[in-house]
Design an enzyme around this catalytic site. Structure first.
Site, PDB file in Angstrom:
ATOM      1  N   ASN A 159      44.083  32.121  52.118  1.00 54.59           N
ATOM      2  CA  ASN A 159      43.052  31.146  52.505  1.00 54.59           C
ATOM      3  C   ASN A 159      42.565  30.478  51.218  1.00 54.59           C
ATOM      4  O   ASN A 159      41.842  31.089  50.442  1.00 54.59           O
ATOM      5  CB  ASN A 159      41.910  31.886  53.218  1.00 54.59           C
ATOM      6  CG  ASN A 159      40.736  30.981  53.536  1.00 54.59           C
ATOM      7  OD1 ASN A 159      40.816  29.761  53.375  1.00 54.59           O
ATOM      8  ND2 ASN A 159      39.646  31.567  53.998  1.00 54.59           N
TER       9      ASN A 159
ATOM     10  N   LYS B 133      40.542  28.135  50.917  1.00 57.26           N
ATOM     11  CA  LYS B 133      39.149  27.670  51.045  1.00 57.26           C
ATOM     12  C   LYS B 133      39.033  26.237  50.504  1.00 57.26           C
ATOM     13  O   LYS B 133      39.983  25.475  50.588  1.00 57.26           O
ATOM     14  CB  LYS B 133      38.193  28.652  50.356  1.00 57.26           C
ATOM     15  CG  LYS B 133      38.389  30.093  50.877  1.00 57.26           C
ATOM     16  CD  LYS B 133      37.312  31.046  50.462  1.00 57.26           C
ATOM     17  CE  LYS B 133      37.597  32.427  51.044  1.00 57.26           C
ATOM     18  NZ  LYS B 133      36.569  33.403  50.742  1.00 57.26           N
TER      19      LYS B 133
ATOM     20  N   HIS C  45      35.626  32.125  60.383  1.00 59.85           N
ATOM     21  CA  HIS C  45      35.448  32.734  59.059  1.00 59.85           C
ATOM     22  C   HIS C  45      33.951  32.922  58.787  1.00 59.85           C
ATOM     23  O   HIS C  45      33.137  32.079  59.176  1.00 59.85           O
ATOM     24  CB  HIS C  45      36.084  31.848  57.983  1.00 59.85           C
ATOM     25  CG  HIS C  45      36.202  32.543  56.675  1.00 59.85           C
ATOM     26  ND1 HIS C  45      35.135  32.669  55.815  1.00 59.85           N
ATOM     27  CD2 HIS C  45      37.237  33.205  56.097  1.00 59.85           C
ATOM     28  CE1 HIS C  45      35.518  33.368  54.754  1.00 59.85           C
ATOM     29  NE2 HIS C  45      36.795  33.702  54.905  1.00 59.85           N
TER      30      HIS C  45
ATOM     31  N   GLU D  92      32.233  32.419  56.270  1.00 61.73           N
ATOM     32  CA  GLU D  92      31.598  31.298  55.559  1.00 61.73           C
ATOM     33  C   GLU D  92      31.208  30.197  56.542  1.00 61.73           C
ATOM     34  O   GLU D  92      30.206  29.512  56.353  1.00 61.73           O
ATOM     35  CB  GLU D  92      32.538  30.778  54.460  1.00 61.73           C
ATOM     36  CG  GLU D  92      32.582  31.765  53.296  1.00 61.73           C
ATOM     37  CD  GLU D  92      33.891  31.795  52.526  1.00 61.73           C
ATOM     38  OE1 GLU D  92      34.721  30.880  52.703  1.00 61.73           O
ATOM     39  OE2 GLU D  92      34.081  32.752  51.755  1.00 61.73           O
TER      40      GLU D  92
ATOM     41  N   GLU E   8      37.061  41.076  57.968  1.00 61.44           N
ATOM     42  CA  GLU E   8      36.591  40.736  56.627  1.00 61.44           C
ATOM     43  C   GLU E   8      35.115  41.115  56.485  1.00 61.44           C
ATOM     44  O   GLU E   8      34.233  40.347  56.902  1.00 61.44           O
ATOM     45  CB  GLU E   8      36.733  39.227  56.386  1.00 61.44           C
ATOM     46  CG  GLU E   8      38.153  38.722  56.495  1.00 61.44           C
ATOM     47  CD  GLU E   8      38.351  37.432  55.704  1.00 61.44           C
ATOM     48  OE1 GLU E   8      39.262  37.425  54.860  1.00 61.44           O
ATOM     49  OE2 GLU E   8      37.607  36.464  55.896  1.00 61.44           O
TER      50      GLU E   8
ATOM     51  N   GLY F  56      34.757  37.621  48.100  1.00 59.68           N
ATOM     52  CA  GLY F  56      34.440  36.911  46.862  1.00 59.68           C
ATOM     53  C   GLY F  56      33.533  37.688  45.913  1.00 59.68           C
ATOM     54  O   GLY F  56      33.002  37.115  44.964  1.00 59.68           O
TER      55      GLY F  56
ATOM     56  N   SER G  36      38.198  40.423  48.714  1.00 54.20           N
ATOM     57  CA  SER G  36      38.520  40.843  47.346  1.00 54.20           C
ATOM     58  C   SER G  36      39.863  41.565  47.227  1.00 54.20           C
ATOM     59  O   SER G  36      40.005  42.515  46.449  1.00 54.20           O
ATOM     60  CB  SER G  36      37.384  41.691  46.758  1.00 54.20           C
ATOM     61  OG  SER G  36      36.194  40.911  46.655  1.00 54.20           O
TER      62      SER G  36
HETATM   63  P1  13P Z   1      38.350  36.751  48.627  1.00 54.62           P
HETATM   64  O1  13P Z   1      39.743  37.325  48.664  1.00 54.62           O
HETATM   65  O2  13P Z   1      38.188  35.671  47.605  1.00 54.62           O
HETATM   66  O3  13P Z   1      37.320  37.830  48.548  1.00 54.62           O
HETATM   67  O4  13P Z   1      38.136  36.012  50.036  1.00 54.62           O
HETATM   68  C1  13P Z   1      38.469  36.675  51.193  1.00 54.62           C
HETATM   69  C2  13P Z   1      38.409  35.724  52.314  1.00 54.62           C
HETATM   70  O5  13P Z   1      37.347  35.278  52.706  1.00 54.62           O
HETATM   71  C3  13P Z   1      39.674  35.305  52.937  1.00 54.62           C
HETATM   72  O6  13P Z   1      39.441  34.569  54.088  1.00 54.62           O
END
Ligand code: 13P
Length: 252
Positions: free
Chosen positions: A9, A11, A94, A96, A164, A170, A210
């Protein structure tokens, strides 16, 4: 047997030229790794060019979001029909989006329905926040999210679920393999209750949060975990290649 999946992803990262460069860096190595489903999810504006770049390879393409209407006066939105033409997968719900764009269970449900209708394969994200985790509410939160996301949907096609934990995204603070295996086991049991045991055994459930080349093995070695949804490490060709390669070796 569930085929392991590693999805990247990206992002809100990469301009079009950076996306072209990143695909160029990972494509040759990634293409030759087998035994794992490899998916990349660049930003909307790069989907068309990335589709061309990966044509004929074993790499699959996904989007990071969609709108739940098929067309019309929704300035700035991207419709499921536009995506169905471009890619195979779409990330839905997601954390976010839940956190910054107020996506509720009801919205996630509408998005899932329309994605399935147009033949996109959804990657449904669920996961608890830190305070929920600390209060011992993880199971309650993920089952509530599953219930509201999947409400009234009989057919889930090739749905993929990504667990997740929000506190692991992150932050560099991944869950442990054991913890996430337990929660993913609970998610699978809940899917069996909502649908049936054979579907629950077929549906792929990924871990995300992560994930790096240093910890991927810990996750994909677990019996319930069918791969990973990778954020930051999917933007570095060498990291992403290593994650996919290690997964392929474990898939054996
Ligand atoms: P990170 O791997 O940067 O922690 O992000 C995970 C994520 O949100 C994947 O959708």
């Amino acid at each position: 047997m569930r085929v392991l999946m590693i999805a990247g992803n990206w992002k809100m990262n990469t301009t079009i030229s950076e996306a072209i460069e990143l695909v160029g860096e990972m494509l040759p190595g990634l293409d030759e790794i087998d035994g794992v489903e490899k998916v990349i999810c660049p930003p909307f504006i790069s989907l068309a060019i990335v589709k061309e770049l990966i044509k004929g390879s074993s790499i699959r393409l996904g989007a990071q979001n969609l709108y739940f209407e098929e067309k019309g006066a929704y300035t700035g939105e991207i419709s499921p029909l536009m995506l169905a033409d471009l890619c195979e997968f779409v990330i839905i719900g997601h954390s976010e989006r839940r956190q910054y764009f107020n996506e509720t269970g009801e919205i996630v449900n509408k998005k899932l329905r329309v994605a399935l209708k147009v033949g996109l394969k959804p990657i449904l994200c669920i996961g608890e926040r830190l305070e929920e985790n600390e209060a011992g509410r993880t199971e309650e939160v993920v089952t509530e999210q599953l219930g509201s996301s999947l409400a009234g949907i009989d057919y889930l096609g090739d749905l993929v679920i990504a667990y997740e934990p929000v506190w692991a995204i992150g932050t560099g603070k991944a869950a442990t393999g054991k913890q996430s295996n337990e929660t993913i086991g609970l998610i699978r049991s809940h899917i069996a209750k909502l649908y049936n045991e054979s579907f629950a055994q077929e549906v792929r459930i990924l871990y995300g949060g992560s994930v790096t080349a240093d910890n991927i093995a810990e996750f994909v070695q677990q019996s319930e975990i069918d791969g990973a949804l990778v954020g930051g490490a999917s933007l570095k060709a060498d990291q992403f290649l290593s994650i996919v390669k290690q997964t392929s070796e474990i898939a054996g």
